[in-house]
Every structure is written in C-alpha cells, then in structure tokens.
Design a protein around this motif. Structure first.
Motif, short mmCIF file in Angstrom:
data_model
loop_
_atom_site.label_atom_id
_atom_site.label_comp_id
_atom_site.label_asym_id
_atom_site.label_seq_id
_atom_site.Cartn_x
_atom_site.Cartn_y
_atom_site.Cartn_z
N GLU A 51 42.89 33.29 33.41
CA GLU A 51 42.78 34.26 32.31
C GLU A 51 41.52 34.00 31.48
OE1 GLU A 51 45.34 35.79 28.38
OE2 GLU A 51 46.08 34.13 29.62
N GLU A 52 41.28 32.74 31.17
CA GLU A 52 40.08 32.39 30.40
C GLU A 52 38.82 32.72 31.19
OE1 GLU A 52 38.03 30.85 27.06
OE2 GLU A 52 40.15 31.35 27.34
N LEU A 53 38.84 32.39 32.48
CA LEU A 53 37.67 32.64 33.34
C LEU A 53 37.38 34.13 33.47
CD1 LEU A 53 35.53 31.62 35.34
CD2 LEU A 53 37.33 31.51 37.10
N ILE A 54 38.41 34.93 33.69
CA ILE A 54 38.22 36.38 33.84
C ILE A 54 37.69 36.99 32.54
CG2 ILE A 54 39.45 38.57 34.17
CD1 ILE A 54 41.28 36.97 36.16
N ASN A 55 38.18 36.52 31.41
CA ASN A 55 37.69 37.04 30.12
C ASN A 55 36.22 36.69 29.90
OD1 ASN A 55 40.09 38.25 29.35
ND2 ASN A 55 40.87 36.42 28.30
N ILE A 56 35.82 35.49 30.26
CA ILE A 56 34.41 35.11 30.12
C ILE A 56 33.54 35.95 31.05
CG2 ILE A 56 32.76 33.23 30.50
CD1 ILE A 56 34.98 31.28 29.63
N CYS A 57 34.03 36.19 32.26
CA CYS A 57 33.27 37.02 33.21
C CYS A 57 33.08 38.44 32.68
CB CYS A 57 33.96 37.04 34.57
SG CYS A 57 33.84 35.47 35.47
N LYS A 58 34.12 38.98 32.05
CA LYS A 58 34.00 40.32 31.45
C LYS A 58 32.94 40.31 30.35
CE LYS A 58 38.70 41.96 32.35
NZ LYS A 58 40.03 42.27 31.75
N ARG A 59 32.97 39.29 29.53
CA ARG A 59 32.02 39.18 28.42
C ARG A 59 30.58 39.06 28.93
NH1 ARG A 59 32.52 33.66 25.85
NH2 ARG A 59 30.76 33.20 27.23
N GLU A 60 30.39 38.33 30.02
CA GLU A 60 29.05 38.07 30.54
C GLU A 60 28.64 39.04 31.64
OE1 GLU A 60 27.04 35.88 29.22
OE2 GLU A 60 28.57 35.24 27.77
N ASN A 61 29.47 40.06 31.91
CA ASN A 61 29.19 41.05 32.97
C ASN A 61 29.00 40.40 34.33
OD1 ASN A 61 29.22 43.40 31.28
ND2 ASN A 61 27.22 42.77 30.49
N ILE A 62 29.84 39.42 34.62
CA ILE A 62 29.83 38.78 35.94
C ILE A 62 30.90 39.48 36.78
CG2 ILE A 62 30.18 36.63 37.21
CD1 ILE A 62 29.53 35.18 34.52
N PRO A 63 30.57 40.02 37.96
CA PRO A 63 31.57 40.75 38.76
C PRO A 63 32.63 39.81 39.33
CG PRO A 63 29.31 41.30 39.42
CD PRO A 63 29.23 40.08 38.56
N ALA A 64 33.79 39.77 38.71
CA ALA A 64 34.89 38.92 39.17
C ALA A 64 36.20 39.58 38.79
CB ALA A 64 34.80 37.53 38.53
N ALA A 65 37.22 39.36 39.62
CA ALA A 65 38.51 40.01 39.37
C ALA A 65 39.65 39.15 39.87
CB ALA A 65 38.56 41.38 40.05
N GLY A 66 40.77 39.20 39.16
CA GLY A 66 41.98 38.55 39.63
C GLY A 66 42.62 39.40 40.72
N ILE A 67 43.10 38.77 41.78
CA ILE A 67 43.74 39.51 42.87
C ILE A 67 45.15 38.94 43.09
CG2 ILE A 67 41.60 40.14 44.02
CD1 ILE A 67 42.22 37.87 46.05
N ASP A 68 46.07 39.82 43.48
CA ASP A 68 47.43 39.40 43.76
C ASP A 68 47.95 40.14 44.99
OD1 ASP A 68 48.02 42.00 42.89
OD2 ASP A 68 48.60 41.35 40.89
N SER A 69 49.22 39.94 45.28
CA SER A 69 49.81 40.53 46.49
C SER A 69 49.68 42.05 46.51
CB SER A 69 51.28 40.14 46.61
OG SER A 69 51.43 38.75 46.68
N ASN A 70 49.93 42.68 45.36
CA ASN A 70 49.90 44.15 45.30
C ASN A 70 48.50 44.69 45.59
OD1 ASN A 70 52.63 44.40 44.66
ND2 ASN A 70 52.26 44.13 42.46
N ILE A 71 47.49 44.04 45.05
CA ILE A 71 46.12 44.48 45.30
C ILE A 71 45.77 44.30 46.78
CG2 ILE A 71 43.69 43.94 44.87
CD1 ILE A 71 44.49 43.31 41.96
N LEU A 72 46.12 43.15 47.34
CA LEU A 72 45.74 42.86 48.72
C LEU A 72 46.49 43.72 49.73
CD1 LEU A 72 45.33 38.98 48.60
CD2 LEU A 72 43.56 40.72 48.66
N LYS A 73 47.70 44.18 49.37
CA LYS A 73 48.44 45.08 50.27
C LYS A 73 47.66 46.35 50.55
CE LYS A 73 53.22 43.68 49.34
NZ LYS A 73 54.46 44.02 48.61
N LYS A 74 46.89 46.81 49.56
CA LYS A 74 46.09 48.02 49.73
C LYS A 74 45.02 47.84 50.80
CE LYS A 74 46.74 49.26 44.85
NZ LYS A 74 46.07 49.47 43.55
N PHE A 75 44.65 46.59 51.06
CA PHE A 75 43.63 46.29 52.06
C PHE A 75 44.25 45.67 53.32
CE2 PHE A 75 41.68 46.07 47.87
CZ PHE A 75 40.57 46.88 48.02
#
Length: 469
Positions: A96-120
């Motif tokens: 959570e901390e890492l993703i928030n920092i990435c959003k602040r710094e415009n670093i392309p990063a995202a949390g992924i879980d089972s539901n997201i990966l099922k789409k692929f």
C-alpha cells in the motif's frame, strides 16, 4: 540504521532444486553454496520483509506488477516436480505504501490480484524467479513477509525510481527489509546452451559483474546496447531497480559465485550499504538527456529525417513537408522504405513500403515513421513521452526480384511471399531468423498463406541506417 539491511543478486535456475535437477544440480555446486550462504545471512539479519524483483511473474508492458493478496504460493509442476511448493505471506502494508508513492511520483506500477489476472487467463501465483531465492531463504528462516514484484519494460529511469520508492516505503514503515534482485545473466554463453550463442554473452556478464563490484552505477546504465541486446539476459532490469533502492548509498558488490556450465550465466552477489551524499539519479537523468541530444544531432540524413518527422507530428498533429536541403538520394530517388522503432531493445513499431508510393524516398520515410508510431496494429500508439526512449532505424529497399528458395539468405536478403492478392514481407538480418525455412514460415504467416501451399517468392536487399548510440 538503514531499513534495507542487505541487497542480493540471485539466479533462478529450476534445476538448482534437487527434485528438479535430479543430480544435474551438482554441476553448479558453487552457485548452490553461494545461495545457501545468502539464506544463512538472511536468517542472521532476521528481516520483517523480503522484497523480490522477478522477470518471470505475469508481466505487463506498461506497469510493474505488485502481487497484492494476503497469501501467495507456487510450485514446480511445469518442471516435472509435483511435490515441491513454496508459499509466503504478502506484506500488504508495504504494498500500500509503495503503490501510493508510485502514484505520487508517476511511476507506472499497480497491485494485481486473482480477479485482475483472471481477465488475462493467468493465475495468481509465485513464479520460479521468486520461488528459487525463497527456497534458499526458507531453509534457514521463515519469519518474514514478501513483496513480490514483476518488472516491466519501462525506462531505466522509471525502474531506478521504483527502487527508490521501495527504499522510501521501508523507511516510512520502519520495516527491516532485505532486497533480492532475481535474474540470470546471459543465456547465450555457449553453442550447446538453450539459446543461440553470442560472443556478447560472456562480455556482458563480465562487464556487468565488474561494474557491480566497483559500484560504477553510471557504467551499468550506459552499457553498450548491442552487447546487452545480444546477451539474452533476464536480470538487468531487476538490477536497475535494486540500484535505485541503493540511491544515496555507496554500491559495494562482492561476487559469491559465478558459473555458466549450461550456457546461462548464474551470478550470486551480496552488497554492503554505506551512506553517501551525492545522487546517482540526477547523473542518470543528465546522461539520458545527453544521449537524446546526440540522437537529435545524428548526422545520418535517413534516421535524422525519421526522428524529425516524429517530433514534428507529435508537436503539430500533421505530417511535416519534405525539407528543401536534403541530399539528392532522399529528395529525388523513389524506392520503398521501412521505419522501425525499438524501445529498450524491443520492437515498438514498424511500417514500410516495399515499392515507392510517394514522389521521393524522403516522403516515404516521413510518412512511414509516423505510421510506425501510430498505425502498427501489433502495438498501442506511441505516446509522446516515449519518443525519448525510442531507437530508430531506416531500411531502404532495392526493387524485389523473383527468386527460388535456394537463392535466399535470411541474413542478406529480405523476402516477399505472394499468392494471388496475399502478400507477406520480412526484412533481412532479423534477430532469431537464421534459416530460410523460418524466414519463409514467418512471411507466410504474415500473408495468411499456408507454408504447404504453392506461392511465389521474391527477394530484395536493404541498406540499413541506425541512430548512433
């Protein structure tokens, strides 16, 4: 005291696991011994969190993937081991901390879980790039959570900044952390290896390890592109992220082992962290700006015109007019041309014409450069902020002539296959295309022609112009 206690480079050959290797692992005993030493060291450090950067999880082209459920596990069934599995608890607060920092710094990063990966059509699971380091840690220590990240083909600066975000996350949470860059080195060390041999493989491994030992971060980011592309490595981006996590520290690496008996380089390194005052990030950004200036001032008129065409289109929204001060071979000659765009060594777009469709070669290049960036159906449209990271090449085609299969040479001649209105073209001297049969197979596939059917063959030669590197 730094929150990231130690950094490691670790390889991930599946056969290092005895139940997979079935005796073969003894050939890389030095690597096994070094990995065991890493596991022992980590057990003495007793970190709360282990960050692992891997190339073999589900990879996205536009964002780093951070596994983000409470729990994750994986096994080695794809390597014919049906009993061994690795599991771990995920440090979701760290995520959570890492993703928030990435959003602040415009670093392309995202949390992924089972539901997201099922789409692929992918599973939420540990990959062998993470499981093998964890196998050696778990032999000695299990009281930790993991941050599991699959890198992406982003710019080296974005990867470095992501490493900085990991460092900041550990500091903000006061989380004692160990960082593991998982990655094998060159896969092209020998003729009997898993990939085509390249003399650049051994050169890459030596250059990288020497620079890591010396702590020469700028030289690592400035390694020869030809050497890197032909090494067939999978660890460099993990290392870029690790070096970013070392921002503000003196990089001091020690090689615990290096072997390559199967044609793949396995390096195990440990890094001590000592604080220093200067920033490598600023130096890296300036180095990148200088490289781009060099591209803009490239003296080759072919690639310079393609670059100017792209810059003009993205700033104005329309094609540029043919400049008046071009050499005669560009302004008067009529012939087909292909413009290829590469990003971090991977194709990003390629469009061309095998016969002239405009009044000059210059106009052919101007149009095809823009279409390579905006119309290649295999890729999303190139964004303006990607122009800085593109490498451009221009292939000028000779007129094609009918040929037999015996007259082809994939290194020297491009090929066109024709069946009625169906046509497929493949340029010469492409990486991995080293046989006539494979060249024709790809060209037929592009044309929608079965290789078993009858078709005509034409061949052509090209003059290839590249930007200076």
């Amino acid at each position: 005291m730094e929150n990231i206690l130690r950094y490691y480079l670790m390889p991930h050959p599946p056969l290092i696991i005895p139940s997979v290797g079935k005796g073969q692992e003894k050939v890389i005993q030095s690597t096994i011994d070094a990995c065991n030493k890493v596991g022992e060291e980590i057990s003495e450090l007793k970190p709360e969190t282990v960050v692992i950067i891997t190339p073999h999880g589900t990879m996205f082209s536009d964002a780093l993937a951070i596994s983000n459920e409470d729990y994750i596990k994986g096994d080695f069934t794809k390597f014919r081991d049906f009993d061994t599995y690795i599991e771990g608890r995920i440090d979701k607060k760290f995520n959570e901390e890492l993703i928030n920092i990435c959003k602040r710094e415009n670093i392309p990063a995202a949390g992924i879980d089972s539901n997201i990966l099922k789409k692929f059509n992918r599973q939420f699971e540990l990959d062998h790039g993470a499981m093998i380091p964890m196998y050696f840690i778990n032999k000695y220590y299990k009281d930790y959570k993991i941050v599991h990240v699959t890198y992406a083909a982003l710019s080296d600066i974005d990867l470095y900044k992501f490493g900085m975000a990991i460092k900041e996350s550990a500091k903000n949470l006061n989380r004692t952390t160990v960082f593991i860059a998982s990655g094998d080195l060159s896969h092209r060390l020998s003729e009997d290896g898993p990939y085509e041999y390249s003399p650049e493989g051994a050169k890459f491994d030596k250059t990288l390890l020497d620079n890591l030992q010396k702590g020469d971060v700028l030289n690592i980011f400035n390694m020869d592109k030809y050497m890197v592309e032909n090494a067939g490595e999978c660890g460099l981006r993990s290392i870029f992220i690790m070096l970013g996590a070392m921002e503000g520290e003196e990089v001091k690496g020690k090689v615990l082992s290096y072997e390559g008996p199967f044609g793949v380089g396995y390096g195990v390194m440990t890094f001590n962290n000592e604080l220093k005052n200067n920033s490598n990030l600023e130096l890296l950004i300036n180095m990148k700006k200088e490289k781009f200036k060099k591209k803009l001032s490239d003296k080759n008129p072919y690639v310079k015109l393609a670059r100017e065409s792209l810059n003009h289109y993205y700033s104005s929204g329309h094609l540029m007019a043919k400049p008046a001060d071009l050499p005669k071979e560009l302004s008067k000659q009529k012939c087909g041309a292909f413009v290829s765009l590469k990003k971090f060594g991977k194709l990003r777009g390629c469009i061309g014409t095998f016969l002239p469709t405009t009044d000059s070669l210059a106009e052919e290049i101007i149009r095809n450069a823009v279409e390579a960036a905006t119309q290649d159906p295999r890729f999303p449209r190139v964004r303006e902020d990607e122009l800085l990271d593109l490498d451009i090449s221009v292939d000028v085609l000779s007129r094609p002539h009918k040929a037999t299969k015996e007259e082809l040479d994939p290194k020297k001649y491009g090929v066109i296959v024709i069946q009625g209105h169906k046509k497929g073209l493949l340029l010469p001297d492409l990486e991995g295309v080293d046989s006539v049969d494979y060249q024709l197979e790809i060209a037929c596939e592009k044309a929608g022609i079965s290789p078993l059917e009858e078709y005509e063959i034409e061949r052509f030669e090209v003059k290839r112009y590249k930007e200076e590197e």
